[in-house]
Design a protein around this motif. Structure first.
Motif, short mmCIF file in Angstrom:
data_model
loop_
_atom_site.label_atom_id
_atom_site.label_comp_id
_atom_site.label_asym_id
_atom_site.label_seq_id
_atom_site.Cartn_x
_atom_site.Cartn_y
_atom_site.Cartn_z
N ALA A 1 0.83 -1.21 0.00
CA ALA A 1 0.00 0.00 0.00
C ALA A 1 0.86 1.25 0.00
O ALA A 1 0.59 2.21 -0.74
CB ALA A 1 -0.93 -0.02 1.21
N MET A 2 1.90 1.27 0.83
CA MET A 2 2.81 2.41 0.87
C MET A 2 3.49 2.60 -0.48
O MET A 2 3.64 3.72 -0.97
CB MET A 2 3.87 2.21 1.95
CG MET A 2 4.91 3.32 2.02
SD MET A 2 6.21 3.01 3.22
CE MET A 2 6.99 1.55 2.51
N GLY A 3 3.89 1.48 -1.10
CA GLY A 3 4.52 1.56 -2.41
C GLY A 3 3.61 2.18 -3.44
O GLY A 3 4.03 3.02 -4.24
N ARG A 4 2.35 1.79 -3.43
CA ARG A 4 1.41 2.32 -4.42
C ARG A 4 1.18 3.82 -4.25
O ARG A 4 1.10 4.55 -5.25
CB ARG A 4 0.09 1.57 -4.33
CG ARG A 4 0.17 0.14 -4.85
CD ARG A 4 -1.14 -0.61 -4.73
NE ARG A 4 -1.06 -1.92 -5.37
CZ ARG A 4 -2.07 -2.77 -5.46
NH1 ARG A 4 -3.25 -2.46 -4.93
NH2 ARG A 4 -1.92 -3.93 -6.08
N THR A 5 1.06 4.29 -3.01
CA THR A 5 0.84 5.72 -2.82
C THR A 5 2.06 6.52 -3.26
O THR A 5 1.93 7.60 -3.86
CB THR A 5 0.50 6.05 -1.36
OG1 THR A 5 1.55 5.57 -0.50
CG2 THR A 5 -0.81 5.42 -0.93
N ASN A 6 3.25 5.99 -3.01
CA ASN A 6 4.46 6.68 -3.46
C ASN A 6 4.60 6.63 -4.98
O ASN A 6 4.95 7.62 -5.63
CB ASN A 6 5.70 6.07 -2.81
CG ASN A 6 5.94 6.60 -1.41
OD1 ASN A 6 6.50 7.68 -1.24
ND2 ASN A 6 5.52 5.85 -0.41
N ASP A 7 4.30 5.48 -5.58
CA ASP A 7 4.42 5.34 -7.02
C ASP A 7 3.43 6.23 -7.78
O ASP A 7 3.72 6.67 -8.90
CB ASP A 7 4.23 3.88 -7.43
CG ASP A 7 5.38 3.00 -6.99
OD1 ASP A 7 6.50 3.53 -6.85
OD2 ASP A 7 5.16 1.79 -6.78
N ALA A 8 2.27 6.46 -7.17
CA ALA A 8 1.30 7.36 -7.81
C ALA A 8 1.93 8.72 -8.09
O ALA A 8 1.67 9.34 -9.13
CB ALA A 8 0.07 7.51 -6.93
N ILE A 9 2.76 9.17 -7.16
CA ILE A 9 3.42 10.47 -7.31
C ILE A 9 4.70 10.34 -8.13
O ILE A 9 4.93 11.11 -9.08
CB ILE A 9 3.74 11.06 -5.92
CG1 ILE A 9 2.44 11.34 -5.16
CG2 ILE A 9 4.60 12.32 -6.04
CD1 ILE A 9 2.62 11.75 -3.71
N ILE A 10 5.54 9.36 -7.80
CA ILE A 10 6.86 9.22 -8.44
C ILE A 10 6.74 8.95 -9.94
O ILE A 10 7.52 9.47 -10.74
CB ILE A 10 7.66 8.10 -7.76
CG1 ILE A 10 8.00 8.50 -6.32
CG2 ILE A 10 8.93 7.77 -8.54
CD1 ILE A 10 8.52 7.34 -5.47
N TYR A 11 5.76 8.12 -10.34
CA TYR A 11 5.67 7.70 -11.74
C TYR A 11 4.50 8.32 -12.51
O TYR A 11 4.43 8.18 -13.73
CB TYR A 11 5.62 6.18 -11.82
CG TYR A 11 6.89 5.56 -11.30
CD1 TYR A 11 8.12 5.89 -11.87
CD2 TYR A 11 6.89 4.69 -10.21
CE1 TYR A 11 9.31 5.37 -11.38
CE2 TYR A 11 8.08 4.16 -9.72
CZ TYR A 11 9.28 4.50 -10.31
OH TYR A 11 10.46 3.99 -9.82
#
Length: 323
Positions: free
Chosen positions: A229-239
């Protein structure tokens, strides 16, 4: 208007908290009194919460100085629902309020509590060196703290927060939602503009020259595993995060800021964030801090009217993370 002239972010957030409480049933959140007299709002722990609650909590995080909406976007076709953020006062809204910069911990072992505090209470406590640079100080008699956590803080943390804010515990609002929850996911992705402001600060761009800003990032599907879940929230912004900043001063400075802001310049760019996190064995601070950036930016120099574009949305990595 300088930061010192800005209104109280805690007073503005307090009114938004009252609206949140009044709509608790429809937003599927829980409201209770804590053992120290504080108001505790569960938006994604024992309560299921909702996306709508996450939108309102994101605005509370920004101290009432930001507008957050859920919109449809064609920028990420497979994940069209997007969190859109705008602020006419981005430095105070994002860095003096929304930024999750207050480390709160108590105890050790399995029963230990740890969370990063965001929201306007930070501007009362001023525990971070950042506030000396911002020049903003709140003086409200009520405070609101937002925690990315699955449970409320223990009494010891509540009393410490109230003491640091200079208020009685019964004047403190604490809103919490786990990263895995719907509301938690929304309020983290709504930091897309804040992430750009924070990186601009790390790049030594003068914050007083950032006049206005807006950002957008796709809403990730929630996942029961914390790291995923943490990865997805970060990836939404990063990628897939997109930010537009309006700045004063020389166009050459705006061009340089645009070139340096996107996440593509990080040594850790190119893998889903959960994989990066596991690669560093869960040491968040070993990750290149330049990774925490939007994927694509536009910086407009107000004096010249020129706009500078950099970065790109990476749909393949977004899909790798979200599916």
């Amino acid at each position: 208007m300088t930061p010192a002239d800005m209104p109280s972010v805690n007073a503005r957030a307090g009114a938004a908290v009252e609206a949140l409480r009044a709509a608790s049933t429809e937003l599927k959140i829980g409201v209770a009194r804590g053992t120290s007299g504080e108001t505790v709002i569960d938006a994604g722990g024992r309560e299921v919460g909702s996306i709508a609650a996450g939108v309102k909590i994101a605005e509370i995080c920004m101290g009432g100085l930001g507008d957050v909406r859920l919109i449809a976007s064609t920028a990420t076709p497979r994940w069209p629902w997007t969190v859109q953020v705008h602020s006419a006062h981005p430095v105070v809204a994002c860095l003096a309020s929304q930024y999750a910069g207050w480390r709160l911990a108590h105890g050790e072992g399995k029963g230990a509590f740890f969370a990063l505090g965001s929201g306007p209470a930070r501007a009362l406590a001023r525990k971070e060196a950042l506030f000396e640079e911002l020049g903003y100080r709140d003086s409200a008699d009520t405070a609101t703290l937002v925690l990315e956590a699955p449970r409320p803080p223990p009494a010891e943390v509540v009393e410490r927060v109230a003491r640091d804010c200079g208020i009685a515990p019964e004047r403190l609002n604490i809103v919490f939602a786990a990263t895995q929850s719907m509301a938690g996911g929304v309020q983290v992705v709504a930091r897309v503009l804040e992430v750009a402001l924070h990186k601009a600060h790390e790049l030594k761009f003068p914050l007083e020259r950032i006049v206005e800003g807006m950002g957008a990032a796709p809403l990730p599907p929630p996942h029961p595993d914390f790291v995923t879940a943490m990865g997805r929230t970060n990836d939404a912004i990063i990628y897939a995060g997109r930010v537009h900043l309006y700045v004063s001063g020389a166009a050459a400075d705006a061009r340089e800021l645009a070139e340096r802001l996107p996440s593509t310049g990080s040594r850790d760019y190119g893998r889903p964030f959960a994989d990066v996190f596991r690669h560093y064995k869960g040491d968040f601070y070993a990750i290149d801090p330049m990774l925490f950036s939007p994927a694509q930016v536009v910086v407009t120099a107000l004096e010249s009217g020129e706009s500078f574009h950099a970065g790109q949305v990476n749909l393949d990595l977004l899909d790798a993370s979200f599916t």
